[in-house]
Design a protein around this motif. Structure first.
Motif, PDB file in Angstrom:
ATOM      1  N   ILE A  64      35.462  41.936  49.815  1.00  0.00           N
ATOM      2  CA  ILE A  64      36.839  42.015  49.334  1.00  0.00           C
ATOM      3  C   ILE A  64      36.847  41.668  47.852  1.00  0.00           C
ATOM      4  N   ALA A  65      37.500  42.493  47.076  1.00  0.00           N
ATOM      5  CA  ALA A  65      37.615  42.241  45.639  1.00  0.00           C
ATOM      6  C   ALA A  65      39.077  42.274  45.230  1.00  0.00           C
ATOM      7  N   HIS A  66      39.467  41.312  44.423  1.00  0.00           N
ATOM      8  CA  HIS A  66      40.783  41.306  43.770  1.00  0.00           C
ATOM      9  C   HIS A  66      40.496  41.630  42.308  1.00  0.00           C
ATOM     10  N   LEU A  67      40.877  42.826  41.907  1.00  0.00           N
ATOM     11  CA  LEU A  67      40.521  43.327  40.580  1.00  0.00           C
ATOM     12  C   LEU A  67      41.757  43.505  39.719  1.00  0.00           C
ATOM     13  N   ARG A  68      41.575  43.242  38.425  1.00  0.00           N
ATOM     14  CA  ARG A  68      42.658  43.397  37.465  1.00  0.00           C
ATOM     15  C   ARG A  68      42.207  44.318  36.332  1.00  0.00           C
ATOM     16  N   PRO A  69      42.185  45.621  36.618  1.00  0.00           N
ATOM     17  CA  PRO A  69      41.731  46.559  35.578  1.00  0.00           C
ATOM     18  C   PRO A  69      42.724  46.630  34.423  1.00  0.00           C
ATOM     19  N   GLU A  70      42.183  46.750  33.241  1.00  0.00           N
ATOM     20  CA  GLU A  70      43.019  46.860  32.051  1.00  0.00           C
ATOM     21  C   GLU A  70      43.208  48.328  31.678  1.00  0.00           C
ATOM     22  N   THR A  71      42.106  48.999  31.377  1.00  0.00           N
ATOM     23  CA  THR A  71      42.180  50.420  31.027  1.00  0.00           C
ATOM     24  C   THR A  71      40.987  51.141  31.641  1.00  0.00           C
ATOM     25  N   MET A  72      41.198  52.384  31.979  1.00  0.00           N
ATOM     26  CA  MET A  72      40.125  53.204  32.542  1.00  0.00           C
ATOM     27  C   MET A  72      39.166  53.595  31.421  1.00  0.00           C
ATOM     28  N   GLY A 119      47.094  43.088  39.724  1.00  0.00           N
ATOM     29  CA  GLY A 119      45.909  43.875  40.028  1.00  0.00           C
ATOM     30  C   GLY A 119      45.965  44.583  41.361  1.00  0.00           C
ATOM     31  N   THR A 120      44.779  44.841  41.887  1.00  0.00           N
ATOM     32  CA  THR A 120      44.626  45.627  43.099  1.00  0.00           C
ATOM     33  C   THR A 120      43.582  44.986  44.002  1.00  0.00           C
ATOM     34  N   VAL A 121      43.450  45.519  45.205  1.00  0.00           N
ATOM     35  CA  VAL A 121      42.502  44.992  46.188  1.00  0.00           C
ATOM     36  C   VAL A 121      41.576  46.114  46.643  1.00  0.00           C
ATOM     37  N   VAL A 122      40.326  45.776  46.821  1.00  0.00           N
ATOM     38  CA  VAL A 122      39.347  46.686  47.412  1.00  0.00           C
ATOM     39  C   VAL A 122      38.759  45.985  48.628  1.00  0.00           C
ATOM     40  N   ARG A 127      31.270  47.710  36.296  1.00  0.00           N
ATOM     41  CA  ARG A 127      32.585  47.177  36.691  1.00  0.00           C
ATOM     42  C   ARG A 127      32.850  45.826  36.055  1.00  0.00           C
ATOM     43  N   THR A 128      31.914  44.894  36.202  1.00  0.00           N
ATOM     44  CA  THR A 128      32.170  43.520  35.759  1.00  0.00           C
ATOM     45  C   THR A 128      32.321  43.398  34.240  1.00  0.00           C
ATOM     46  N   ASP A 129      31.745  44.310  33.489  1.00  0.00           N
ATOM     47  CA  ASP A 129      31.899  44.276  32.032  1.00  0.00           C
ATOM     48  C   ASP A 129      33.284  44.744  31.585  1.00  0.00           C
ATOM     49  N   HIS A 130      34.041  45.373  32.490  1.00  0.00           N
ATOM     50  CA  HIS A 130      35.315  45.977  32.084  1.00  0.00           C
ATOM     51  C   HIS A 130      36.516  45.578  32.937  1.00  0.00           C
ATOM     52  N   ILE A 131      36.280  44.980  34.087  1.00  0.00           N
ATOM     53  CA  ILE A 131      37.382  44.629  34.988  1.00  0.00           C
ATOM     54  C   ILE A 131      37.253  43.172  35.394  1.00  0.00           C
TER      55      ILE A 131
END
Length: 114
Positions: A6-14, A52-55, A81-85
């Motif tokens: 389970i990941a709780h992610l907070r992406p900023e920009t694609m 953010g979102t959930v995976v 992923r980890t370098d950007h989200i």
């Protein structure tokens, strides 16, 4: 027993790295029986702040989930992923189909003396 990543992610920009990660992740999960259960969906927040979102990725068992995360194939793409989200990721084992929370409460009451 089924296990979950389970990941709780907070992406900023694609960006290109994130897209490459998304394109490659399925092939890292396949050898371990992993499949997306939740991915790219909007969350409906019912309580508290939740940016953010959930995976959620399901695996046949916790050993397969651990093996996937530690695999050379997944570790090779993880920085994309980890370098950007920003976010958190956890592995957790599920409960059996006949799980009853009241039985857990009874055990906890007995153990705690409450």
């Amino acid at each position: 027993m089924t296990a979950y990543a389970i990941a709780h992610l907070r992406p900023e920009t694609m960006n290109g790295d994130i897209l490459t990660y998304i394109e490659a992740i399925q092939s890292t999960m396949d050898p371990f029986g992993g499949r997306f259960l939740v991915h790219g969906k909007e969350v409906e927040v019912l309580e508290g702040p939740f940016p953010g979102t959930v995976v959620v990725i399901g695996f046949p068992d916790i050993e397969q989930a651990r093996a996937w995360y530690a695999s050379d194939a997944y570790q090779a793409i993880l920085p994309l992923r980890t370098d950007h989200i920003a976010g958190e990721a956890v592995l957790v084992e599920g409960v059996p189909a006949d799980y009853d929370a009241s039985k857990t409460a009874a055990r906890l009451r007995a153990e705690s003396g409450l």
